[in-house]
Design an enzyme around this catalytic site. Structure first.
Site, PDB file in Angstrom:
ATOM      1  N   SER A  30       1.284 -10.385  -0.431  1.00 15.80           N
ATOM      2  CA  SER A  30       0.910  -8.635  -0.555  1.00 15.80           C
ATOM      3  C   SER A  30       1.443  -7.598   0.858  1.00 15.80           C
ATOM      4  O   SER A  30       1.729  -6.461   1.144  1.00 15.80           O
ATOM      5  CB  SER A  30      -0.442  -8.315  -1.015  1.00 15.80           C
ATOM      6  N   SER A  37      -8.594   2.309   8.073  1.00 13.62           N
ATOM      7  CA  SER A  37      -7.797   2.474   9.243  1.00 13.62           C
ATOM      8  C   SER A  37      -6.605   1.240   8.874  1.00 13.62           C
ATOM      9  O   SER A  37      -5.813   1.257  10.225  1.00 13.62           O
ATOM     10  CB  SER A  37      -8.786   2.052  10.634  1.00 13.62           C
ATOM     11  N   GLY A  76     -16.499 -13.311   1.790  1.00 18.18           N
ATOM     12  CA  GLY A  76     -16.917 -12.362   1.260  1.00 18.18           C
ATOM     13  C   GLY A  76     -16.260 -12.281  -0.593  1.00 18.18           C
ATOM     14  O   GLY A  76     -15.487 -11.736  -0.990  1.00 18.18           O
ATOM     15  N   GLU A 131      -9.837 -13.988  -3.040  1.00 21.84           N
ATOM     16  CA  GLU A 131     -11.133 -13.348  -2.020  1.00 21.84           C
ATOM     17  C   GLU A 131     -10.648 -14.288  -1.076  1.00 21.84           C
ATOM     18  O   GLU A 131     -10.638 -15.335  -1.111  1.00 21.84           O
ATOM     19  CB  GLU A 131     -12.464 -12.676  -2.788  1.00 21.84           C
ATOM     20  N   ASP A 151     -17.588 -11.199  -3.655  1.00 22.09           N
ATOM     21  CA  ASP A 151     -18.654  -9.834  -4.395  1.00 22.09           C
ATOM     22  C   ASP A 151     -17.727  -9.505  -5.248  1.00 22.09           C
ATOM     23  O   ASP A 151     -18.550  -9.365  -7.169  1.00 22.09           O
ATOM     24  CB  ASP A 151     -18.440  -8.868  -3.591  1.00 22.09           C
ATOM     25  N   LYS A 165       0.827  -1.484   0.051  1.00 20.18           N
ATOM     26  CA  LYS A 165      -0.175   0.633   0.048  1.00 20.18           C
ATOM     27  C   LYS A 165       0.607   1.642  -0.295  1.00 20.18           C
ATOM     28  O   LYS A 165      -0.236   2.492   0.186  1.00 20.18           O
ATOM     29  CB  LYS A 165      -0.702  -0.147   1.343  1.00 20.18           C
TER      30      LYS A 165
HETATM   31  C1  LIG Z   1      -5.558  -3.360   0.792  1.00 16.93           C
HETATM   32  C2  LIG Z   1      -4.499  -5.018   0.835  1.00 16.93           C
HETATM   33  C3  LIG Z   1      -5.037  -6.068   0.201  1.00 16.93           C
HETATM   34  C4  LIG Z   1      -6.453  -5.889  -0.655  1.00 16.93           C
HETATM   35  O1  LIG Z   1      -5.887  -5.091  -1.412  1.00 16.93           O
HETATM   36  P1  LIG Z   1      -7.098  -3.664  -2.846  1.00 16.93           P
HETATM   37  O2  LIG Z   1      -5.980  -2.522  -3.498  1.00 16.93           O
HETATM   38  O3  LIG Z   1      -8.187  -3.744  -1.677  1.00 16.93           O
HETATM   39  O4  LIG Z   1      -7.882  -4.486  -3.439  1.00 16.93           O
HETATM   40  C5  LIG Z   1      -4.460  -7.147   0.022  1.00 16.93           C
HETATM   41  N1  LIG Z   1      -3.417  -7.490   1.002  1.00 16.93           N
HETATM   42  C6  LIG Z   1      -3.351  -6.305   2.224  1.00 16.93           C
HETATM   43  C7  LIG Z   1      -1.359  -7.166   2.987  1.00 16.93           C
HETATM   44  C8  LIG Z   1      -3.631  -4.805   2.038  1.00 16.93           C
HETATM   45  O5  LIG Z   1      -3.157  -4.342   2.825  1.00 16.93           O
END
Ligand SMILES: *Cc1c(COP(=O)(O)O)cnc(C)c1O
Length: 323
Positions: free
Chosen positions: A306, A80, A210, A206, A212, A55
């Site tokens: 991620s 948050s 959820g 996903e 969606d 992020k």
């Molecule tokens: C925010 C986040 C996601 C999902 O990302 P999106 O852009 O909302 O699809 C996946 N893994 C982690 C660790 C995140 O912080």
């Protein structure tokens, strides 16, 4: 003739902005994982990114493009999770004031982490107040620019730089698999794939509770759901964004789901076999691969890890409860 919200050039421009600021995270391989799946897997380790998740890429790319007036006014967000810390850190690096709207009962560690990066925390009551409305009101009253967690072209392009690096390091791939919450990561990565490895099939993952996004891709309309109950707290979104969905419906082939038990099993795999601490949401893509949700046999597969922000005691509890 593209009318999509972002192009590969946007991802490439974001990559230039992030040069020397974001970590170029490693791409790791695992003989064990390859043997278990019959594939050649390339793990892009955004759990080792600054502030512990991809992020940072999107947040920094968005604030770096503020006008002088916007920079002087400051940034606000109402998420948050990892996005809050990403905004707070990026704002500090760019000399911009950050205001983060958080629920009054947000975990103390998250509040402290955000304040540690220099962010001002404004609390709201999650049972009586609408965080989005409060964020918009504060933005208007205090001259702050709102940066949402996923449905923003600059955020999406920034997230796509993770996949751009993966293709640069691993070469062209047959499959690219990423976690999916609101779709910022998936839409950005699919755009990078389209530019650098056009034959690559892109798949989102996903939580089972959820789905969606999966239903949205099938029906062609954005499906709204109640906040899902899942360990994957970074993917507890109620719906995709308008911008992210516009990209996903064009560039993503399939969305699959995994269970919480499969996420915990994958956390254990990463810790024991690859010495990596990965948060539950960060395990989504790998869990789909390791639990046979995607046919990967004989293929070269990019797997996006991620994030790694999980409280260590919580990590231990989850792993122990799974036996
Ligand atoms: C925010 C986040 C996601 C999902 O990302 P999106 O852009 O909302 O699809 C996946 N893994 C982690 C660790 C995140 O912080």
């Amino acid at each position: 003739m593209s009318t999509l919200p972002i192009t590969f050039e946007d991802v490439a421009a974001a990559h230039e902005r992030l040069r020397g600021v974001a970590h170029r995270t490693p791409v790791l391989t695992s003989r064990t994982a390859n043997e278990r799946t019959g594939a050649q897997l390339f793990f892009k380790c955004e759990n080792l990114q600054r502030m512990g998740a991809f992020k940072f890429r999107g947040a920094y790319n968005a604030i770096a493009q503020f006008t002088p007036e916007q920079k002087a006014g400051g940034v606000i967000t109402f998420s948050s999770g990892n996005h809050a810390q990403a905004i707070a850190l990026s704002a500090r690096l760019l000399g911009v004031k950050a205001v983060i709207v958080m629920p009054h009962d947000a975990p103390a560690v998250k509040v402290e982490a955000t304040r540690g990066y220099g962010g001002e925390v404004v609390f709201y009551d999650r049972y009586t107040e609408d965080r989005e409305a409060l964020g918009k009101r504060l933005a208007a009253e205090r001259g702050l620019t709102l940066i949402p967690p996923y449905d923003h072209a600059h955020v999406m392009a920034g997230q796509g730089t993770a996949a751009k690096e993966l293709f640069e390091d691993a070469g062209e791939l047959d499959l690219l698999i990423t976690p999916l919450g609101g779709g910022g990561l998936l839409s950005g990565c699919a755009t990078a794939a389209h530019g650098l490895s056009p034959a690559c099939t892109v798949i989102g993952v996903e939580p089972e509770a959820g789905n969606d996004g999966q239903r949205s891709l099938h029906t062609g309309e954005i499906v709204h759901i109640d906040t899902p109950k899942t360990l994957a707290d970074g993917a507890q979104t109620q719906h995709l964004g308008n911008l992210t969905f516009a990209v996903i419906r064009e560039r993503v082939s399939e969305i699959v789901t995994v269970s919480d038990a499969e996420l915990v099993d994958t956390m254990k795999f990463f810790a024991s076999r690859m010495k990596l601490v990965v948060e539950p949401t960060g395990c989504l893509a790998a869990a789909a691969v390791l639990h046979g949700k995607v046919d990967v046999r004989g293929k070269r597969v990019g797997v996006l890890i991620s994030g790694g922000n999980v409280d260590l005691l919580r990590f231990a509890e989850l792993v122990q409860a799974a036996g």
